[in-house]
Design a protein around this motif. Structure first.
Motif, mmCIF file in Angstrom:
data_model
loop_
_atom_site.group_PDB
_atom_site.id
_atom_site.type_symbol
_atom_site.label_atom_id
_atom_site.label_comp_id
_atom_site.label_asym_id
_atom_site.label_seq_id
_atom_site.Cartn_x
_atom_site.Cartn_y
_atom_site.Cartn_z
ATOM 1 N N ASN A 1 25.147 3.428 -8.786
ATOM 2 C CA ASN A 1 24.460 2.774 -7.726
ATOM 3 C C ASN A 1 23.925 3.684 -6.516
ATOM 4 O O ASN A 1 22.980 3.442 -5.789
ATOM 5 N N ASN B 1 20.319 3.455 -5.132
ATOM 6 C CA ASN B 1 19.925 3.554 -3.889
ATOM 7 C C ASN B 1 18.986 4.702 -3.392
ATOM 8 O O ASN B 1 17.992 4.233 -2.544
ATOM 9 N N ASP C 1 15.407 3.909 -4.333
ATOM 10 C CA ASP C 1 14.958 2.620 -3.787
ATOM 11 C C ASP C 1 14.819 3.091 -2.181
ATOM 12 O O ASP C 1 14.248 1.991 -1.484
ATOM 13 N N HIS C 2 15.349 4.012 -1.825
ATOM 14 C CA HIS C 2 15.173 4.209 -0.197
ATOM 15 C C HIS C 2 13.788 4.276 0.101
ATOM 16 O O HIS C 2 13.003 4.844 -0.476
#
Length: 232
Positions: A94, A98, A101-102
């Motif tokens: 995860n 993340n 996807d930042h």
């Protein structure tokens, strides 16, 4: 030594830590990784082992977040003697998602410089890393409109650059590279006869650190990206 930029027709830009923030997120992830593994080793040992794992795996995974995550998982298993929990491994996965996807954080002065150079020069992006991730970041950044070409290289060595310049039919004396890494964005270019501008970023991956030459031949160092508008 003063450098003549009058022959330059094509400018290449590195992406990570030149156009947008990147390395900062890796450092944050490393801190998180060390916290998750603190029951098994000291932070210093964890940092060292993760770096060694990344370097060992570069030939398999290349550069980028995905290879980094796989190296974290493998390091976690080794450091814990395969006792690390499934919950921790899931958290590492995860953590990588993340990072991917930042939001893209464009560095100061980037749009000003690209607008100022657009039309005067042919602008291209030359970066390394994961193809899908770099394409995603470029799209999110909104900067793709300024570039004639985007190339994601497996590495940034003399041959990689020379092969690309030959493929794009760019004479080496007409090419300028702008980037934050002496090792990847500057020295390989001056070694093949091109010119370069070094813009140091406040955080540099250990693998990218090299000693600066005593004499700067073929490149200059500036404090910020907008400084290039003073001579281009």
């Amino acid at each position: 030594m003063e450098i003549d930029f009058s022959t330059i027709k094509v400018i290449g830009f590195d992406a990570d830590d030149t156009l947008w923030v990147n390395e900062t997120y890796f450092r944050d992830a490393e801190e998180h990784f060390a916290t998750l593994l603190e029951d098994y080793e000291t932070k210093n040992k964890i940092d060292q082992e993760l770096f060694k794992m990344e370097i060992k795996n570069l030939g398999l995974y290349g550069y980028g977040i995905k290879g980094f995550v796989l190296s974290m998982i493998e390091s976690a298993l080794e450091l814990s003697n395969n006792e690390v929990s499934q919950a921790t491994l899931l958290e590492l996965l995860n953590l990588g998602k993340n990072m991917i996807d930042h939001p893209v954080e464009i560095l100061d002065g980037v749009k000003e410089v690209l607008k100022g150079l657009n039309g005067k020069y042919r602008l291209i992006v030359l970066t390394k890393g994961d193809l899908l991730d770099q394409e995603r970041k470029l799209e999110k950044s909104g900067l793709s409109v300024y570039f004639h070409h985007v190339e994601v290289l497996s590495d940034k060595k003399e041959k990689n650059y020379q092969d690309l310049l030959d493929h794009l039919e760019i004479p080496v004396n007409e090419f300028l590279m702008i980037g934050n890494s002496l090792k990847s964005d500057v020295l390989p270019l001056v070694n093949i006869g091109a010119k370069a501008v070094h813009i140091p970023f406040h955080t540099t991956w250990q693998h990218e650190e090299v000693e600066e030459p005593k004499e700067k031949n073929g490149y200059i160092t500036v404090g910020k990206l907008t400084d290039v508008l003073d001579f281009l």
